[in-house]
Design an enzyme around this catalytic site. Sequence first.
Site, PDB file in Angstrom:
ATOM      1  N   GLU A  56       0.787  -1.160   0.020  1.00 37.54           N
ATOM      2  CA  GLU A  56       0.030  -0.095  -0.039  1.00 37.54           C
ATOM      3  C   GLU A  56       0.790   1.336  -0.124  1.00 37.54           C
ATOM      4  O   GLU A  56       1.818   1.332   0.758  1.00 37.54           O
ATOM      5  CB  GLU A  56      -0.911  -0.185   1.366  1.00 37.54           C
ATOM      6  CG  GLU A  56      -2.358   0.360   1.038  1.00 37.54           C
ATOM      7  CD  GLU A  56      -2.958  -0.314  -0.248  1.00 37.54           C
ATOM      8  OE1 GLU A  56      -2.961  -0.014  -1.107  1.00 37.54           O
ATOM      9  OE2 GLU A  56      -3.338  -1.401   0.353  1.00 37.54           O
ATOM     10  N   HIS A  57       0.576   2.149  -0.921  1.00 39.36           N
ATOM     11  CA  HIS A  57       1.241   3.388  -1.088  1.00 39.36           C
ATOM     12  C   HIS A  57       2.745   3.300  -1.535  1.00 39.36           C
ATOM     13  O   HIS A  57       3.781   4.064  -1.023  1.00 39.36           O
ATOM     14  CB  HIS A  57       1.129   4.198   0.261  1.00 39.36           C
ATOM     15  CG  HIS A  57      -0.331   4.640   0.391  1.00 39.36           C
ATOM     16  ND1 HIS A  57      -0.754   5.915  -0.338  1.00 39.36           N
ATOM     17  CD2 HIS A  57      -1.128   4.420   1.185  1.00 39.36           C
ATOM     18  CE1 HIS A  57      -2.197   6.066   0.247  1.00 39.36           C
ATOM     19  NE2 HIS A  57      -2.394   5.203   0.978  1.00 39.36           N
ATOM     20  N   THR A  58       3.029   2.062  -2.011  1.00 40.62           N
ATOM     21  CA  THR A  58       4.525   1.843  -2.468  1.00 40.62           C
ATOM     22  C   THR A  58       4.662   2.143  -4.057  1.00 40.62           C
ATOM     23  O   THR A  58       5.754   2.680  -4.592  1.00 40.62           O
ATOM     24  CB  THR A  58       4.770   0.273  -2.127  1.00 40.62           C
ATOM     25  OG1 THR A  58       3.657  -0.407  -2.732  1.00 40.62           O
ATOM     26  CG2 THR A  58       4.721  -0.064  -0.824  1.00 40.62           C
ATOM     27  N   ASP A  59       3.302   2.376  -4.700  1.00 42.36           N
ATOM     28  CA  ASP A  59       3.667   2.344  -6.223  1.00 42.36           C
ATOM     29  C   ASP A  59       4.115   3.504  -6.578  1.00 42.36           C
ATOM     30  O   ASP A  59       5.188   3.630  -7.355  1.00 42.36           O
ATOM     31  CB  ASP A  59       2.047   2.030  -6.882  1.00 42.36           C
ATOM     32  CG  ASP A  59       1.009   2.704  -6.430  1.00 42.36           C
ATOM     33  OD1 ASP A  59       1.087   3.806  -5.518  1.00 42.36           O
ATOM     34  OD2 ASP A  59      -0.162   2.701  -7.075  1.00 42.36           O
ATOM     35  N   LEU A 154     -11.455   0.723  -4.115  1.00 38.87           N
ATOM     36  CA  LEU A 154     -11.383  -0.449  -4.745  1.00 38.87           C
ATOM     37  C   LEU A 154     -11.142  -0.052  -6.237  1.00 38.87           C
ATOM     38  O   LEU A 154     -11.362  -0.808  -7.334  1.00 38.87           O
ATOM     39  CB  LEU A 154     -12.790  -1.387  -4.653  1.00 38.87           C
ATOM     40  CG  LEU A 154     -12.950  -1.976  -3.277  1.00 38.87           C
ATOM     41  CD1 LEU A 154     -14.451  -2.575  -3.378  1.00 38.87           C
ATOM     42  CD2 LEU A 154     -12.143  -2.842  -2.870  1.00 38.87           C
ATOM     43  N   SER A 155     -10.966   1.132  -6.415  1.00 37.53           N
ATOM     44  CA  SER A 155     -10.344   1.706  -7.806  1.00 37.53           C
ATOM     45  C   SER A 155     -11.548   1.884  -8.771  1.00 37.53           C
ATOM     46  O   SER A 155     -11.023   1.406 -10.102  1.00 37.53           O
ATOM     47  CB  SER A 155      -9.305   0.821  -8.170  1.00 37.53           C
ATOM     48  OG  SER A 155      -8.220   1.351  -8.810  1.00 37.53           O
ATOM     49  N   ASP A 200      -3.272   0.550  -9.845  1.00 43.47           N
ATOM     50  CA  ASP A 200      -4.512   0.355 -10.273  1.00 43.47           C
ATOM     51  C   ASP A 200      -4.873   0.216 -11.854  1.00 43.47           C
ATOM     52  O   ASP A 200      -5.685  -0.840 -12.100  1.00 43.47           O
ATOM     53  CB  ASP A 200      -5.523   1.516 -10.022  1.00 43.47           C
ATOM     54  CG  ASP A 200      -5.365   1.748  -8.275  1.00 43.47           C
ATOM     55  OD1 ASP A 200      -4.771   1.045  -7.578  1.00 43.47           O
ATOM     56  OD2 ASP A 200      -6.021   2.856  -8.010  1.00 43.47           O
TER      57      ASP A 200
HETATM   58  P1  NG1 Z   1      -7.295   3.886  -4.571  1.00 46.76           P
HETATM   59  O1  NG1 Z   1      -7.412   3.093  -3.177  1.00 46.76           O
HETATM   60  O2  NG1 Z   1      -7.920   3.354  -5.714  1.00 46.76           O
HETATM   61  O3  NG1 Z   1      -7.752   5.460  -3.950  1.00 46.76           O
HETATM   62  C1  NG1 Z   1      -4.740   4.849  -4.547  1.00 46.76           C
HETATM   63  C2  NG1 Z   1      -4.073   5.242  -5.741  1.00 46.76           C
HETATM   64  C3  NG1 Z   1      -2.900   3.818  -6.035  1.00 46.76           C
HETATM   65  C4  NG1 Z   1      -2.306   3.410  -4.877  1.00 46.76           C
HETATM   66  C5  NG1 Z   1      -3.326   3.285  -3.607  1.00 46.76           C
HETATM   67  C6  NG1 Z   1      -2.526   3.193  -2.349  1.00 46.76           C
HETATM   68  C7  NG1 Z   1      -4.609   6.218  -7.716  1.00 46.76           C
HETATM   69  C8  NG1 Z   1      -5.522   6.196  -9.023  1.00 46.76           C
HETATM   70  N1  NG1 Z   1      -4.647   5.313  -7.098  1.00 46.76           N
HETATM   71  O4  NG1 Z   1      -5.775   4.026  -4.823  1.00 46.76           O
HETATM   72  O5  NG1 Z   1      -2.173   4.153  -7.048  1.00 46.76           O
HETATM   73  O6  NG1 Z   1      -1.166   4.626  -4.548  1.00 46.76           O
HETATM   74  O7  NG1 Z   1      -3.966   4.471  -3.438  1.00 46.76           O
HETATM   75  O8  NG1 Z   1      -1.895   2.170  -2.278  1.00 46.76           O
HETATM   76  O9  NG1 Z   1      -4.384   7.485  -7.263  1.00 46.76           O
END
Ligand code: NG1
Length: 463
Positions: A56-59, A154-155, A200
Site C-alpha cells: 500500500e502506497h508503494t507504487d 477498490l479503484s 490500479d
Molecule cells: P485507491 O485506493 O483506488 O484510491 C490509490 C492510488 C494507487 C495507490 C493506492 C494506495 C490512484 C488512482 N490510486 O488507490 O495508485 O497509491 O491509493 O496504495 O491514485
Amino acid sequence: MLTMDMISALRQTYGAAAEAAQAARYRRALDAFKERYGPGQVCVFHAPGRVNLIGEHTDYNHGFVLPMALDKDVLLLARPRDDGAVRLSNIEEGYGDRRFDIAQDIPRASLGDWANYAQGPAQLLEQEYGPGLSGFDGLVDGAPPFGVPRGAGLSSSSALTVATAVALVALNDIDLAGPELADACGRAEWYVGTRGGIMDQFISILARRDHALFLDCRPRADGGANAYDYRHVSIGAGGYAVLVVDSGVRHHNTGPLFNRRVAEGRIGVRLLQRHQPEASITHLRDVQVVPWAELEPLLPEVIHRDELLRLGIDPDTILDGPAGPTSATPDTDRFYVRRRCRHVHSENRRVLASVEALEAGDMAAFGRLLAQAHASARDDYEISTPEIEALVDLANGVPGTVGARLTGAGWGGCIVAVVAQEQVAAFAQAVTRGYRQRTGLTATVFPCQSAAGAGLVYRSDMG
Ligand code: NG1
C-alpha cells in the site's frame, strides 16, 4: 437478443458461474444505450476494479505491489463518432450527461466530477497519439451490484479511466496495449488532481482470472519508459478465499491527504539525496536494499516547512505537475517524514516476502505479513479509521482467518481478509453482526473473484 458470441465472451470474462447474471446486466445496458442514442452498432468495453492484497502506497515510490482484480467492473458502451466529441451518459440516475471535445488541453470539470476520469485519458491520448482522435457516444454502467463500489479504495476511478482509454484506443486503431497502455492510463489519471501510482491501471489491464499481479512499479532501465517487470501469482489454491469487507464509510476529498503522503515520501528522498549526493536516489525504492537502521537517523521524525525551505526544499512544488500541494495539501507546516518512509521501506519487503510465501503455499506466513502491513499502515502511514480498525479486529477474531488488513488508499473504504474456504459463511456473519453492534453501521462482505483484464468484451449490431 444475446447471441452465442456474447455468451462465450461473458464466460471468458467472468467465468461460467456468472454468465447468466452478467447476460441480464449486459442486456439492460444495451437497451439503455439504444434508448439513449438509437439503434446501430455498439461496442461494450469493460475495466475491472481491484483489491490490493499487500503493497500500500508503494507504487508512487517505485516499489512493489500485489493487487488482484475484482469481478466488479465498469462497462463503457461506445459508438464511434465522426468528430472529436465525446458524449457520456450514465446508467445511474443522478450522474447527469456530460459532453466534451477531445483536445490536447481539455478544460477540467470541477473537482470530483465524473467526466474528469474520461477527459484525462482523452487528453493524454490526443497529446501522444493525435491530433484528430475521434470521439464516441458512450454509456457508463458502474451500477451495483456489478459495478465497482465508489470511493471504497477498490479503484472505481481507475476503472473508468481505463475503460475510456481502451475504448478510445480501439475505436481509433491506436497501437497501444499491455504495460504501455497501463502506464499511459496512470499518467492520464493525474489529470483529476491526485498524484497516484500505476498499480490500479496495471491490474485493471493485465488481470488474469484467479491470479494476483506482482508488479514492480519501477520502469526497467533497459527497456524504455514503459517496460515493467511483473508476473501473475496464483491465488485460491489450497482452499482459501480472498474476501473484501466494505465498511460503508467514505471519506470524500482524500486528494489533499493522499498528495500529502506523496509529498512526504519525496521530501524523504530529497533529504537522503543531501546525505548521499553520489548515490543518485530518485525514489524511496533506491534505498530499499539499505537496512532501515542506517536510514532512520538520516530522516527526521517531523520537519517544519521553514526548515525545509532553509534546506532548499520547497514542499509547495515538490509534486511537479498539475496538482502540487499548494493547490491540494491541507494547510499544515509539519511533514512526518520518518514514519512515512519507514512504512514504504518495510511494506516493500513485505510484498516480496508475501510473493515468496504464496508461491511456497505458506498461508500462515502470508497472514502474518498482512497483519504487519496493517499495523504499519495504521501507525506509520496513519491512514486507518475507527471503523476499519473494528473490521480488522472482528476479522482476526474469526477462526479460519489467515490475515486481514485495510486495503486501498485508506481513510475509510474496505479491508481485505484471507479466510479458509469452509469458514467464509461464518466469517461474513460474525463480521457484519459484530460491526453493526460496535458501530451501528452495515458492512458488506463479498469474495474477490477476479475477472479478466480490461478490453472489448462484445460488439453488438442492435437493429
Ligand atoms: P485507491 O485506493 O483506488 O484510491 C490509490 C492510488 C494507487 C495507490 C493506492 C494506495 C490512484 C488512482 N490510486 O488507490 O495508485 O497509491 O491509493 O496504495 O491514485
